[in-house]
Design a protein around this motif. Structure first.
Motif, PDB file in Angstrom:
ATOM      1  N   LEU A   1     -87.692-111.788  20.391  1.00  0.00           N
ATOM      2  CA  LEU A   1     -87.978-112.206  21.761  1.00  0.00           C
ATOM      3  C   LEU A   1     -86.720-112.610  22.527  1.00  0.00           C
ATOM      4  O   LEU A   1     -86.806-113.115  23.658  1.00  0.00           O
ATOM      5  CB  LEU A   1     -88.968-113.374  21.759  1.00  0.00           C
ATOM      6  N   LEU A   2     -85.547-112.390  21.909  1.00  0.00           N
ATOM      7  CA  LEU A   2     -84.273-112.775  22.535  1.00  0.00           C
ATOM      8  C   LEU A   2     -84.278-114.249  22.916  1.00  0.00           C
ATOM      9  O   LEU A   2     -83.813-114.641  23.995  1.00  0.00           O
ATOM     10  CB  LEU A   2     -83.989-111.905  23.766  1.00  0.00           C
ATOM     11  N   THR A   3     -84.770-115.073  22.027  1.00  0.00           N
ATOM     12  CA  THR A   3     -84.768-116.511  22.283  1.00  0.00           C
ATOM     13  C   THR A   3     -83.383-117.111  22.107  1.00  0.00           C
ATOM     14  O   THR A   3     -83.172-118.293  22.389  1.00  0.00           O
ATOM     15  CB  THR A   3     -85.757-117.207  21.334  1.00  0.00           C
ATOM     16  N   GLU A   4     -82.459-116.343  21.618  1.00  0.00           N
ATOM     17  CA  GLU A   4     -81.066-116.765  21.524  1.00  0.00           C
ATOM     18  C   GLU A   4     -80.195-115.555  21.872  1.00  0.00           C
ATOM     19  O   GLU A   4     -80.680-114.416  21.885  1.00  0.00           O
ATOM     20  CB  GLU A   4     -80.751-117.273  20.110  1.00  0.00           C
ATOM     21  N   PRO A   5     -78.953-115.776  22.183  1.00  0.00           N
ATOM     22  CA  PRO A   5     -78.073-114.635  22.505  1.00  0.00           C
ATOM     23  C   PRO A   5     -78.039-113.635  21.355  1.00  0.00           C
ATOM     24  O   PRO A   5     -78.068-114.007  20.186  1.00  0.00           O
ATOM     25  CB  PRO A   5     -76.706-115.289  22.728  1.00  0.00           C
ATOM     26  N   LEU A   6     -77.970-112.380  21.702  1.00  0.00           N
ATOM     27  CA  LEU A   6     -77.997-111.319  20.698  1.00  0.00           C
ATOM     28  C   LEU A   6     -76.684-111.292  19.931  1.00  0.00           C
ATOM     29  O   LEU A   6     -75.603-111.313  20.521  1.00  0.00           O
ATOM     30  CB  LEU A   6     -78.236-109.975  21.384  1.00  0.00           C
ATOM     31  N   ARG A   7     -76.773-111.261  18.612  1.00  0.00           N
ATOM     32  CA  ARG A   7     -75.594-111.211  17.762  1.00  0.00           C
ATOM     33  C   ARG A   7     -75.652-109.952  16.894  1.00  0.00           C
ATOM     34  O   ARG A   7     -76.721-109.380  16.679  1.00  0.00           O
ATOM     35  CB  ARG A   7     -75.520-112.449  16.869  1.00  0.00           C
ATOM     36  N   PRO A   8     -74.514-109.510  16.370  1.00  0.00           N
ATOM     37  CA  PRO A   8     -74.496-108.268  15.570  1.00  0.00           C
ATOM     38  C   PRO A   8     -75.479-108.286  14.416  1.00  0.00           C
ATOM     39  O   PRO A   8     -76.086-107.264  14.089  1.00  0.00           O
ATOM     40  CB  PRO A   8     -73.049-108.188  15.076  1.00  0.00           C
ATOM     41  N   GLU A   9     -75.655-109.463  13.772  1.00  0.00           N
ATOM     42  CA  GLU A   9     -76.546-109.508  12.611  1.00  0.00           C
ATOM     43  C   GLU A   9     -78.022-109.351  12.986  1.00  0.00           C
ATOM     44  O   GLU A   9     -78.868-109.156  12.113  1.00  0.00           O
ATOM     45  CB  GLU A   9     -76.336-110.800  11.817  1.00  0.00           C
ATOM     46  N   HIS A  10     -78.348-109.449  14.273  1.00  0.00           N
ATOM     47  CA  HIS A  10     -79.722-109.194  14.716  1.00  0.00           C
ATOM     48  C   HIS A  10     -80.039-107.694  14.775  1.00  0.00           C
ATOM     49  O   HIS A  10     -81.199-107.305  14.919  1.00  0.00           O
ATOM     50  CB  HIS A  10     -79.961-109.790  16.104  1.00  0.00           C
ATOM     51  N   VAL A  11     -79.006-106.872  14.683  1.00  0.00           N
ATOM     52  CA  VAL A  11     -79.148-105.425  14.868  1.00  0.00           C
ATOM     53  C   VAL A  11     -79.153-104.731  13.505  1.00  0.00           C
ATOM     54  O   VAL A  11     -78.425-105.118  12.581  1.00  0.00           O
ATOM     55  CB  VAL A  11     -77.986-104.890  15.737  1.00  0.00           C
ATOM     56  N   LYS A  12     -79.952-103.715  13.381  1.00  0.00           N
ATOM     57  CA  LYS A  12     -80.047-102.969  12.127  1.00  0.00           C
ATOM     58  C   LYS A  12     -78.706-102.325  11.776  1.00  0.00           C
ATOM     59  O   LYS A  12     -77.982-101.858  12.666  1.00  0.00           O
ATOM     60  CB  LYS A  12     -81.108-101.869  12.239  1.00  0.00           C
ATOM     61  N   PRO A  13     -78.381-102.273  10.497  1.00  0.00           N
ATOM     62  CA  PRO A  13     -77.097-101.653  10.107  1.00  0.00           C
ATOM     63  C   PRO A  13     -77.078-100.148  10.318  1.00  0.00           C
ATOM     64  O   PRO A  13     -76.014 -99.557  10.523  1.00  0.00           O
ATOM     65  CB  PRO A  13     -76.964-102.014   8.623  1.00  0.00           C
ATOM     66  N   ARG A  14     -78.253 -99.503  10.232  1.00  0.00           N
ATOM     67  CA  ARG A  14     -78.337 -98.058  10.497  1.00  0.00           C
ATOM     68  C   ARG A  14     -79.316 -97.867  11.642  1.00  0.00           C
ATOM     69  O   ARG A  14     -80.488 -98.261  11.548  1.00  0.00           O
ATOM     70  CB  ARG A  14     -78.818 -97.284   9.265  1.00  0.00           C
ATOM     71  N   LEU A  15     -78.853 -97.270  12.717  1.00  0.00           N
ATOM     72  CA  LEU A  15     -79.678 -97.091  13.908  1.00  0.00           C
ATOM     73  C   LEU A  15     -80.269 -95.692  13.896  1.00  0.00           C
ATOM     74  O   LEU A  15     -79.570 -94.690  14.077  1.00  0.00           O
ATOM     75  CB  LEU A  15     -78.836 -97.318  15.166  1.00  0.00           C
ATOM     76  N   LEU A  16     -81.588 -95.638  13.660  1.00  0.00           N
ATOM     77  CA  LEU A  16     -82.302 -94.368  13.559  1.00  0.00           C
ATOM     78  C   LEU A  16     -83.499 -94.407  14.491  1.00  0.00           C
ATOM     79  O   LEU A  16     -84.244 -95.380  14.520  1.00  0.00           O
ATOM     80  CB  LEU A  16     -82.777 -94.138  12.114  1.00  0.00           C
ATOM     81  N   GLY A  17     -83.686 -93.357  15.216  1.00  0.00           N
ATOM     82  CA  GLY A  17     -84.805 -93.303  16.145  1.00  0.00           C
ATOM     83  C   GLY A  17     -84.412 -92.527  17.384  1.00  0.00           C
ATOM     84  O   GLY A  17     -83.269 -92.081  17.531  1.00  0.00           O
ATOM     85  N   HIS A  18     -85.367 -92.369  18.277  1.00  0.00           N
ATOM     86  CA  HIS A  18     -85.146 -91.539  19.462  1.00  0.00           C
ATOM     87  C   HIS A  18     -85.696 -92.261  20.692  1.00  0.00           C
ATOM     88  O   HIS A  18     -86.897 -92.503  20.794  1.00  0.00           O
ATOM     89  CB  HIS A  18     -85.813 -90.183  19.283  1.00  0.00           C
TER      90      HIS A  18
END
Length: 794
Positions: free
Chosen positions: A42-59
């Motif tokens: 819900l982005l209740t805190e600033p977005l940090r790298p560890e919030h993001v998946k290590p492999r980005l797959l999708g369209h």
């Protein structure tokens, strides 16, 4: 008809527009979140790298357009209380359809751990394209789906298959502009000539033009609109255009387009059902033009992204390592204003849910997309009423598929009121000797008819179009929505749908592991006009390799049967038409062939799958056989029996065992296929150390591949089709491929110890017969009398 955004502003109230836009924004937010986030949903805190998946797959590229369609389908379903299903054609629309399923609540009902709150949203995001999670396509795991997103080109034929015999159903079909370039999709536009407005539902194609495929522009998006309209009108559709990139205007235009299309559909159905109109309807099609990657980043690394091919997959690819990409991702997510869409606990707010239909009217909950819930047992007749009498083996002949046609005619008649059985095939029903079905149902046809035409029927349930892709798509859509059917095809041309059957097998394999997916009727193929009786059509029509293709697939799903006569064909057909969640392939001839087994014997033999025909051999149960003659297929069976007869006459002291195989998977070890034999059973049937000469219907190396682990494999010698074919006589086909009776006798002499010297003269006579055959057919144009007049006298 072109509906422009500015021309439709009066159709939606401001409140309706606000709630539709809220739902669309929420679906877009959830789609982006699935591609990128594994925490902080819900982005209740600033977005940090560890919030993001290590492999980005999708369209991402297709997702906002699909979200728009889902949002507006919700509106018309709720407003009109429609039964609706949507087929999502674009290849990688998984994030959008999963997002909408979660918003409407069906995802949580299907997967209770993915709750409709912050914790559930986090699970929803993390599982997408993640180990142990769900695929990036609209896959079997997605509630409301009957079409895997990777099945490029088949969406529209699936949609029509779902609509056939479902008169109260609206089937929307989103067709990606890349998908629209494929041959199967191009042919499937003609399905509207087979859609009965009285007994069938309606299909609403939505051609989504966002301009690009993976890396190139698409043809329909780049040709002039007038040219595209001419194409669609030529296919028999009336196009309605929605074009724009300003959300409010597009919402208003889409709402009017949907209302216009559905009003037109209702009027066409009323004219046919109440007024008796016989005119072929011109059904509407919506052409939706929106930017690829709409609402995503406009530029990344100073390159344009939104509205270009660069938005196809992951617009921001280095979020964990590039602070600017991370900043852009957070800005992108916050642009949807999630605090307005979700409450403090992460649940969707009322504005987002305003247009969600109730209960099973929701697209993710429709039982039509879980067809096993609607499936009824097929009323099959007693086989004895269609069986051919067999007092002794080989005394009579029948055309096996013609006998089957009588059974199918009764099935067609018994389902006339419930309308849940169809026979499909590419212009071959009568050619394949199944024409008896016309007594119960003609061929579906909505286009022009002439006096010379036969068996065309506006309400028919026999489906013929010279496109194997379209036939396959129709039947898949029909089965997946809870009905039954059979696909009849020339054997050589089943290869045309190799890719389609691949996808269906994968679909069934996955659904078997989803307890909420109810089993559906099996996809049944009847392959006839087969390789050994395509002597008149020639080399191009001679290919038995579809069986090889099928047996490469999931053993739990695929079955292959080669019944040797009419009664075994009836028994196999009865079995496959009763089965669930399989792909069954039956290979059977349409030409007159000998009747070997009574109906009672056929039932037992088919249940066994492979067995000894004591009456055909000479071992007499008193000693081990010297050789095993095995066969699978009608022509190989005849040649083996003819060879056994020659051996009985020429080498009466030789103990010959004849084994017939109906279920080809029986040759596999029991650990590799549910129908496979254990080693003890296999060795008892074929022996562990005696020569086995196997006459097989198809390519001989398949039998070796199936049996290579067996103890007796070094003694196994297989004859089959070796790609030697032409326009010739029927018997010359088997001679050319060394499958003939004389060659089989020679193989026995070559492989049984001691016979090479003792039976040298017999072998020579067999070779002489082959040479006589060669000369005879070139003079007379027919096979040797000893072949054409052969009968079993065992």
């Amino acid at each position: 008809m072109s509906v422009e955004p500015q021309a439709t502003s009066a159709r939606l109230t401001d409140d309706e527009l606000r709630t539709l836009h809220a739902h669309w924004r929420a679906a877009n937010y959830l789609s982006v979140g699935q591609i990128y986030l594994m925490a902080n949903p819900l982005l209740t805190e600033p977005l940090r790298p560890e919030h993001v998946k290590p492999r980005l797959l999708g369209h991402w590229g297709t997702s906002p357009g699909l979200n728009l369609v889902y949002t507006h389908l919700n509106r018309v379903i709720r407003a009109r209380d429609l039964h609706a299903l949507c087929v999502w054609g674009p290849g990688h629309g998984g994030p959008a359809v999963v997002a909408n399923s979660w918003l409407e609540g069906t995802y949580t009902e299907t997967y209770p751990d993915v709750t409709r709150d912050e914790a559930g949203m986090a699970r929803l995001f993390r599982q997408f394209s993640f180990p142990g999670g769900i695929p990036s396509h609209v896959a079997p795991e997605t509630p409301g789906s009957i079409h895997e997103g990777g099945e490029l080109g088949y969406s529209l034929s699936h949609a029509y298959g779902a609509a056939f015999d479902n008169p109260d159903l609206l089937v929307a079909c989103v067709i990606g502009d890349g998908e629209s370039e494929t041959g199967p999709l191009a042919a499937s536009w003609h399905s509207n000539k087979f859609l009965d407005p009285v007994h069938d539902g309606a299909v609403l194609p939505i051609l989504h033009l966002n301009g690009y495929k993976i890396a190139n522009p698409t043809v329909p998006a780049r040709i002039p609109e007038a040219e595209l309209d001419d194409l669609l009108r030529g296919y028999g559709h009336d196009p309605i255009h929605v074009t724009g990139d300003e959300p409010n205007g597009v919402h208003r235009a889409m709402a009017q387009a949907m209302d216009t299309a559905l009003d037109r559909i209702a009027a066409l159905q009323r004219a046919a059902r109440e007024d008796g109109s016989g005119e072929r309807p011109r059904w509407p099609v919506i052409v939706l033009r929106t930017p690829k990657g709409w609402t995503g980043p406009a530029h990344v690394d100073r390159l344009p992204v939104e509205g270009t091919w660069r938005s196809h997959q992951v617009p921001l690819a280095a979020v964990r390592d590039n602070p600017e990409h991370l900043r852009q991702l957070e800005a992108w997510l916050r642009s949807y204003r999630p605090e307005e869409l979700f409450d403090a606990h992460g649940g969707p707010r009322l504005d987002v849910l305003a247009w969600i239909p109730d209960g099973d009217r929701r697209l993710g909950a429709t039982p039509y997309a879980n067809g096993g819930l609607l499936l009824r047992e097929l009323p099959l007749p007693a086989l004895e009423s269609h069986a051919v009498p067999v007092d002794r083996p080989g005394a009579t002949r029948h055309e096996p598929t013609a006998v089957l046609g009588g059974l199918l005619e009764e099935v067609m008649r018994s389902t006339a009121d419930r309308r849940d059985f169809r026979l499909v095939g590419p212009d071959e029903t009568a050619s394949n000797r199944l024409q008896a079905v016309y007594a119960a149902s003609g061929k579906a046809w909505q286009a022009q008819t002439l006096q010379v035409d036969e068996n065309l029927d506006r309400h028919g349930r026999v489906m013929e179009i010279l496109s194997e892709h379209t036939c396959q798509g129709w039947l898949e859509g029909y089965l997946l929505t809870g009905r039954h059917g059979l696909f009849s095809c020339y054997e050589a041309f089943a290869h045309i749908i190799d890719s389609m059957v691949n996808q269906h097998i994968k679909w069934l394999r996955v659904t078997r592991r989803l307890p909420w997916r109810a089993p559906v009727a099996s996809l049944n193929y009847l392959l006839t006009s087969h390789v050994w009786r395509q002597d008149h059509n020639g080399f191009s029509h001679q290919d038995p390799g579809f069986v090889d293709h099928i047996l490469n697939k999931s053993p739990e799903v695929v079955r292959v049967y080669l019944p040797p006569d009419a009664n075994t064909l009836l028994s196999v057909a009865d079995h496959v038409l009763r089965s669930r969640d399989y792909v069954n392939v039956i290979v059977a001839g349409k030409q007159p062939c000998f009747d070997w087994l009574s109906m009672a014997e056929a039932r037992v033999h088919c249940a066994r799958g492979a067995g000894i025909w004591d009456w055909a051999g000479t071992e007499n149960g008193t000693r081990e056989p010297d050789v095993v003659l095995a066969c699978a297929g009608d022509v190989p069976t005849q040649e083996v029996l003819a060879a056994a007869q020659l051996l009985r006459r020429e080498l009466p002291d030789l103990a010959v065992r004849v084994v017939n195989v109906v279920d080809i998977a029986r040759l596999l070890p029991s650990g590799e296929h549910p129908h496979g034999m254990g080693d003890f059973e296999y060795d008892g049937l074929f022996t562990a150390d005696k020569p086995v000469v196997f006459a097989y219907h198809g390519y001989p190396w398949l039998i070796h591949r199936l049996a290579y682990r067996r103890t007796g494999h070094p003694h196994l010698h297989v004859r089959g089709y070796k790609e030697f074919g032409t326009t010739t006589t029927p018997f010359d086909m088997v001679v050319r491929n060394d499958l003939d009776r004389y060659r089989l006798v020679m193989d026995v002499i070559d492989r049984v110890p001691g016979l090479a010297v003792r039976a040298a003269s017999v072998r020579q006579r067999m070779e002489d017969a082959r040479l006589r055959h060669h000369d005879w057919i070139r003079v007379h144009g027919t096979d040797l009398p000893e072949v054409t007049d052969w009968t079993w006298d065992g």
